[in-house]
Structure formats: C-alpha cells, structure tokens
Motif scaffolding. Sequence first.
Motif, PDB file in Angstrom:
ATOM      1  N   ILE A   1       0.828  -1.208   0.000  1.00 21.86           N
ATOM      2  CA  ILE A   1       0.000   0.000   0.000  1.00 21.86           C
ATOM      3  C   ILE A   1       0.866   1.263   0.000  1.00 21.86           C
ATOM      4  N   PHE A   2       2.134   1.104   0.284  1.00 23.84           N
ATOM      5  CA  PHE A   2       3.023   2.252   0.347  1.00 23.84           C
ATOM      6  C   PHE A   2       3.652   2.591  -1.003  1.00 23.84           C
ATOM      7  N   ASN A   3       3.278   1.888  -2.062  1.00 23.71           N
ATOM      8  CA  ASN A   3       3.706   2.260  -3.409  1.00 23.71           C
ATOM      9  C   ASN A   3       2.906   3.475  -3.842  1.00 23.71           C
ATOM     10  N   PHE A   4       3.537   4.334  -4.606  1.00 22.51           N
ATOM     11  CA  PHE A   4       2.848   5.552  -5.020  1.00 22.51           C
ATOM     12  C   PHE A   4       2.484   5.505  -6.499  1.00 22.51           C
ATOM     13  N   ASP A   5       1.816   4.423  -6.871  1.00 21.48           N
ATOM     14  CA  ASP A   5       1.302   4.285  -8.224  1.00 21.48           C
ATOM     15  C   ASP A   5       0.020   3.468  -8.169  1.00 21.48           C
ATOM     16  N   LEU A   6      -0.373   2.897  -9.271  1.00 21.27           N
ATOM     17  CA  LEU A   6      -1.644   2.168  -9.354  1.00 21.27           C
ATOM     18  C   LEU A   6      -1.667   0.897  -8.495  1.00 21.27           C
ATOM     19  N   ILE A   7      -0.527   0.457  -8.024  1.00 12.56           N
ATOM     20  CA  ILE A   7      -0.455  -0.736  -7.165  1.00 12.56           C
ATOM     21  C   ILE A   7      -1.240  -0.525  -5.873  1.00 12.56           C
ATOM     22  N   ILE A   8      -1.401   0.720  -5.469  1.00 14.74           N
ATOM     23  CA  ILE A   8      -2.192   1.010  -4.262  1.00 14.74           C
ATOM     24  C   ILE A   8      -3.591   0.417  -4.401  1.00 14.74           C
TER      25      ILE A   8
ATOM     26  N   SER B   1      -2.513  -7.195 -11.574  1.00 12.10           N
ATOM     27  CA  SER B   1      -1.596  -6.218 -10.981  1.00 12.10           C
ATOM     28  C   SER B   1      -0.195  -6.311 -11.582  1.00 12.10           C
ATOM     29  N   ILE B   2       0.155  -7.448 -12.157  1.00 11.01           N
ATOM     30  CA  ILE B   2       1.467  -7.608 -12.787  1.00 11.01           C
ATOM     31  C   ILE B   2       1.601  -6.663 -13.979  1.00 11.01           C
ATOM     32  N   SER B   3       0.490  -6.377 -14.650  1.00  8.80           N
ATOM     33  CA  SER B   3       0.561  -5.481 -15.803  1.00  8.80           C
ATOM     34  C   SER B   3       0.963  -4.064 -15.398  1.00  8.80           C
ATOM     35  N   VAL B   4       0.693  -3.701 -14.164  1.00  6.52           N
ATOM     36  CA  VAL B   4       1.091  -2.387 -13.674  1.00  6.52           C
ATOM     37  C   VAL B   4       2.541  -2.410 -13.220  1.00  6.52           C
ATOM     38  N   LYS B   5       2.836  -3.383 -12.345  1.00  5.94           N
ATOM     39  CA  LYS B   5       4.185  -3.493 -11.787  1.00  5.94           C
ATOM     40  C   LYS B   5       4.291  -4.852 -11.110  1.00  5.94           C
TER      41      LYS B   5
END
Length: 148
Positions: A35-42, A100-104
Amino acid sequence: MTLAEEFKSRNFSIYGQWTGVVCIFLCFALGVANIFNFDLIILFSVICLVCAFLIIFIEIPLLLRICPTSSSFDAFIRRFATNYMRAAIYGIMSVIQWISISVKATSLIAAAVLLLIAAVFYLAAGIKGQAFQGSKTLGGQGVAQMII
C-alpha cells in the motif's frame, strides 16, 4: 475429527479451506506491504486487503455468528457455501491480483498464486463430487451450534 484426520480424508474442500486461511494472512500482509507504493499498485493492495477480510468471513463461519454484520452481507457470504462458488470467488480474486502484474511486478504475485491454488482445490472438490466439508477447527459443523 482432528486436524490430521481432516487432512487424511482426501477431501479437497478441506485443503481449499486451509489454503484459504493461509490466504487471509498472506493477503493482509501483502496488502499492507504494497500500500506504500505511489502508483496504481495502491488500488490492487487495497483490493488484496478487502479480499483478506472477505475470506475471513467465507472460511471461518463462526465469525458470522459472533460479529455484528448486516443481513445483506450475511446473505452475500452464504452464497459461497458450495465448492464451485468458492472456486469462482477465489478465481476472481486471483485474476485481479494477476492483473496487478501489468502495472508493476510486486509481491502481490504470491497472493495471486495462493488464491489460484485455493480455487483449484475447490474446483477439484466440485469435479470429484465431494460435498463441501468445513473444518471443525475453523468453526465448521458443530462448533457454531455450541455457541448458541
């Protein structure tokens, strides 16, 4: 029936249920960690956290009796009483985490894999025609009635 006897029963729904319990801890831990990632992974980590709380109520039926929940939430959770429905919900949760892998590429892959394994166990139980058998250790048949 002890835990060892449950695993020896070769009922895939027991294996699915215990894999689901492991998914609770894994989804919660990985949801918080990512949750501490600052992109769409949130978004995917929040979904993973929601999945953890959803799985708690699906896999531990005792909690529906002791936690104050709404009747509509109870009806939603009771939809997942069969092996096929549990395989479907775990499959959907797994697909979301695979996306979610497609994002990161993050550790959410581990949640996707374990959710997929739980879905496969429930699907195998459905295909083999095994009736859903909840673990007595997790508040299955008999334990919930003792509380009332």
